[in-house]
Design a protein around this motif. Structure first.
Motif, mmCIF file in Angstrom:
data_model
loop_
_atom_site.group_PDB
_atom_site.id
_atom_site.type_symbol
_atom_site.label_atom_id
_atom_site.label_comp_id
_atom_site.label_asym_id
_atom_site.label_seq_id
_atom_site.Cartn_x
_atom_site.Cartn_y
_atom_site.Cartn_z
ATOM 1 N N GLY A 75 0.818 -1.213 0.000
ATOM 2 C CA GLY A 75 0.000 0.000 0.000
ATOM 3 C C GLY A 75 0.851 1.262 0.000
ATOM 4 O O GLY A 75 2.073 1.216 -0.171
ATOM 5 N N HIS A 88 -11.706 3.698 -8.591
ATOM 6 C CA HIS A 88 -12.606 2.800 -7.861
ATOM 7 C C HIS A 88 -12.920 1.627 -8.785
ATOM 8 O O HIS A 88 -13.474 1.821 -9.859
ATOM 9 C CB HIS A 88 -13.891 3.529 -7.469
ATOM 10 C CG HIS A 88 -13.641 4.694 -6.564
ATOM 11 N ND1 HIS A 88 -13.685 4.584 -5.196
ATOM 12 C CD2 HIS A 88 -13.328 5.986 -6.830
ATOM 13 C CE1 HIS A 88 -13.423 5.761 -4.652
ATOM 14 N NE2 HIS A 88 -13.197 6.629 -5.629
ATOM 15 N N VAL A 89 -12.564 0.420 -8.358
ATOM 16 C CA VAL A 89 -12.687 -0.769 -9.202
ATOM 17 C C VAL A 89 -13.673 -1.739 -8.559
ATOM 18 O O VAL A 89 -13.480 -2.157 -7.422
ATOM 19 C CB VAL A 89 -11.311 -1.443 -9.400
ATOM 20 C CG1 VAL A 89 -11.441 -2.716 -10.201
ATOM 21 C CG2 VAL A 89 -10.341 -0.470 -10.048
ATOM 22 N N TYR A 92 -12.958 -7.167 -11.863
ATOM 23 C CA TYR A 92 -11.721 -7.462 -12.587
ATOM 24 C C TYR A 92 -12.011 -8.394 -13.750
ATOM 25 O O TYR A 92 -12.944 -9.189 -13.707
ATOM 26 C CB TYR A 92 -10.694 -8.135 -11.667
ATOM 27 C CG TYR A 92 -10.170 -7.224 -10.593
ATOM 28 C CD1 TYR A 92 -9.097 -6.374 -10.844
ATOM 29 C CD2 TYR A 92 -10.733 -7.215 -9.325
ATOM 30 C CE1 TYR A 92 -8.611 -5.541 -9.854
ATOM 31 C CE2 TYR A 92 -10.249 -6.381 -8.337
ATOM 32 C CZ TYR A 92 -9.190 -5.546 -8.601
ATOM 33 O OH TYR A 92 -8.715 -4.713 -7.624
ATOM 34 N N PHE A 98 -8.471 -4.556 -14.270
ATOM 35 C CA PHE A 98 -9.843 -4.152 -14.002
ATOM 36 C C PHE A 98 -10.543 -3.713 -15.274
ATOM 37 O O PHE A 98 -9.916 -3.253 -16.212
ATOM 38 C CB PHE A 98 -9.939 -3.088 -12.912
ATOM 39 C CG PHE A 98 -8.982 -1.939 -13.014
ATOM 40 C CD1 PHE A 98 -7.795 -1.938 -12.305
ATOM 41 C CD2 PHE A 98 -9.282 -0.833 -13.793
ATOM 42 C CE1 PHE A 98 -6.922 -0.873 -12.374
ATOM 43 C CE2 PHE A 98 -8.425 0.244 -13.871
ATOM 44 C CZ PHE A 98 -7.233 0.213 -13.155
ATOM 45 N N TRP A 142 -15.570 -3.080 -2.965
ATOM 46 C CA TRP A 142 -14.812 -2.684 -4.146
ATOM 47 C C TRP A 142 -13.405 -2.300 -3.719
ATOM 48 O O TRP A 142 -13.115 -2.241 -2.528
ATOM 49 C CB TRP A 142 -15.519 -1.586 -4.928
ATOM 50 C CG TRP A 142 -15.365 -0.186 -4.418
ATOM 51 C CD1 TRP A 142 -14.439 0.732 -4.826
ATOM 52 C CD2 TRP A 142 -16.173 0.490 -3.439
ATOM 53 N NE1 TRP A 142 -14.626 1.923 -4.158
ATOM 54 C CE2 TRP A 142 -15.681 1.800 -3.305
ATOM 55 C CE3 TRP A 142 -17.258 0.118 -2.656
ATOM 56 C CZ2 TRP A 142 -16.229 2.731 -2.426
ATOM 57 C CZ3 TRP A 142 -17.805 1.042 -1.785
ATOM 58 C CH2 TRP A 142 -17.295 2.322 -1.679
ATOM 59 N N TRP A 143 -12.534 -2.077 -4.701
ATOM 60 C CA TRP A 143 -11.125 -1.851 -4.431
ATOM 61 C C TRP A 143 -10.714 -0.457 -4.870
ATOM 62 O O TRP A 143 -11.178 0.070 -5.860
ATOM 63 C CB TRP A 143 -10.292 -2.920 -5.147
ATOM 64 C CG TRP A 143 -10.690 -4.265 -4.642
ATOM 65 C CD1 TRP A 143 -10.182 -4.914 -3.552
ATOM 66 C CD2 TRP A 143 -11.724 -5.093 -5.152
ATOM 67 N NE1 TRP A 143 -10.842 -6.105 -3.364
ATOM 68 C CE2 TRP A 143 -11.792 -6.239 -4.337
ATOM 69 C CE3 TRP A 143 -12.621 -4.998 -6.224
ATOM 70 C CZ2 TRP A 143 -12.703 -7.265 -4.560
ATOM 71 C CZ3 TRP A 143 -13.521 -6.013 -6.436
ATOM 72 C CH2 TRP A 143 -13.554 -7.130 -5.608
ATOM 73 N N HIS A 145 -7.660 1.929 -6.087
ATOM 74 C CA HIS A 145 -6.392 1.792 -6.802
ATOM 75 C C HIS A 145 -5.746 3.142 -7.044
ATOM 76 O O HIS A 145 -6.425 4.148 -7.212
ATOM 77 C CB HIS A 145 -6.647 1.173 -8.185
ATOM 78 C CG HIS A 145 -6.776 -0.309 -8.172
ATOM 79 N ND1 HIS A 145 -5.763 -1.128 -8.576
ATOM 80 C CD2 HIS A 145 -7.802 -1.111 -7.806
ATOM 81 C CE1 HIS A 145 -6.154 -2.383 -8.471
ATOM 82 N NE2 HIS A 145 -7.390 -2.405 -8.005
ATOM 83 N N ARG A 149 -1.945 -0.256 -8.934
ATOM 84 C CA ARG A 149 -1.658 -0.705 -7.563
ATOM 85 C C ARG A 149 -2.892 -0.599 -6.670
ATOM 86 O O ARG A 149 -3.479 0.466 -6.523
ATOM 87 C CB ARG A 149 -0.522 0.122 -6.985
ATOM 88 C CG ARG A 149 -0.145 -0.303 -5.572
ATOM 89 C CD ARG A 149 1.076 0.393 -5.082
ATOM 90 N NE ARG A 149 0.911 1.826 -5.078
ATOM 91 C CZ ARG A 149 1.501 2.638 -4.218
ATOM 92 N NH1 ARG A 149 2.325 2.169 -3.319
ATOM 93 N NH2 ARG A 149 1.299 3.933 -4.281
ATOM 94 N N LYS A 150 -3.273 -1.717 -6.038
ATOM 95 C CA LYS A 150 -4.398 -1.741 -5.107
ATOM 96 C C LYS A 150 -3.929 -1.186 -3.768
ATOM 97 O O LYS A 150 -2.977 -1.686 -3.180
ATOM 98 C CB LYS A 150 -4.889 -3.173 -4.934
ATOM 99 C CG LYS A 150 -6.173 -3.285 -4.167
ATOM 100 C CD LYS A 150 -6.608 -4.721 -3.911
ATOM 101 C CE LYS A 150 -6.542 -5.585 -5.123
ATOM 102 N NZ LYS A 150 -6.992 -6.958 -4.887
ATOM 103 N N GLU A 153 -9.547 -1.251 0.252
ATOM 104 C CA GLU A 153 -10.801 -1.945 -0.023
ATOM 105 C C GLU A 153 -11.902 -1.195 0.727
ATOM 106 O O GLU A 153 -11.697 -0.741 1.845
ATOM 107 C CB GLU A 153 -10.720 -3.385 0.462
ATOM 108 C CG GLU A 153 -12.002 -4.160 0.233
ATOM 109 C CD GLU A 153 -11.884 -5.618 0.668
ATOM 110 O OE1 GLU A 153 -11.072 -6.337 0.072
ATOM 111 O OE2 GLU A 153 -12.598 -5.993 1.605
#
Length: 165
Positions: A75, A88-89, A92, A98, A142-143, A145, A149-150, A153
């Motif tokens: 992170g 905001h993803v 995938y 994504f 959701w993830w 990014h 890079r994530k 969450e």
């Protein structure tokens, strides 16, 4: 470093970085595609409202619980502040990339900053002109990014859609 935007056919927004296409957005459909996640990730301070639209689209307000990934797990090294605009993803592809990066900014109500590894309740304001409605369900995760890079969450706790007349 040169960032250039171009609107073609009053429908398509193109964003170029040093002459290379990094982002395309279909204005009438409300979604976009990132072509260079590394370059686009550096410039996520921009949103669709920054590109001279005649009117600002309405916002979907989402109350959420956000957990930032620790620095040791890949992170950020620093926290994020209110007004931060990551990718905001919600879904995938099978190859791990994504499908879409949705636009939304993160607002804090009771804190100035969230640090890596922390969990806080936040407000996310999504542009309503995105095909995001199918993901708007309480409990949906959701993830977050920065480019590819994530960094976090989030989970939906509550939703307020724009009022229709």
């Amino acid at each position: 470093m040169i960032i250039r935007k171009e609107i073609k056919d009053d429908n398509e927004l193109y964003l170029y970085f040093n002459g290379k296409l990094i982002y395309k957005r279909w204005l009438n459909l409300g979604y976009g595609k990132v072509f260079d996640t590394h370059a686009f990730g550096k410039y996520t301070d921009y949103s669709i409202t920054d590109f001279d639209l005649e009117e600002t689209p309405e916002l979907i307000h989402v109350k959420a619980k956000l957990t930032l990934v620790t620095t040791e797990q890949g992170g950020r090294k620093t926290g994020i502040a209110s007004g931060y605009r990551p990718n905001h993803v919600f879904e995938y592809q099978t190859n791990g990339q994504f499908k879409y990066a949705y636009m939304g900014d993160i607002q804090f109500e009771q804190t100035e900053r969230i640090l890596p590894g922390e969990t806080k309740e936040i407000l996310v304001r999504f542009l309503s002109r995105q095909p995001i409605d199918e993901y708007m369900n309480i409990g949906r995760k959701w993830w977050i990014h920065e480019g590819a890079r994530k960094i976090g969450e989030a989970e939906i706790l509550g939703i307020e859609f724009p009022k229709t007349e």
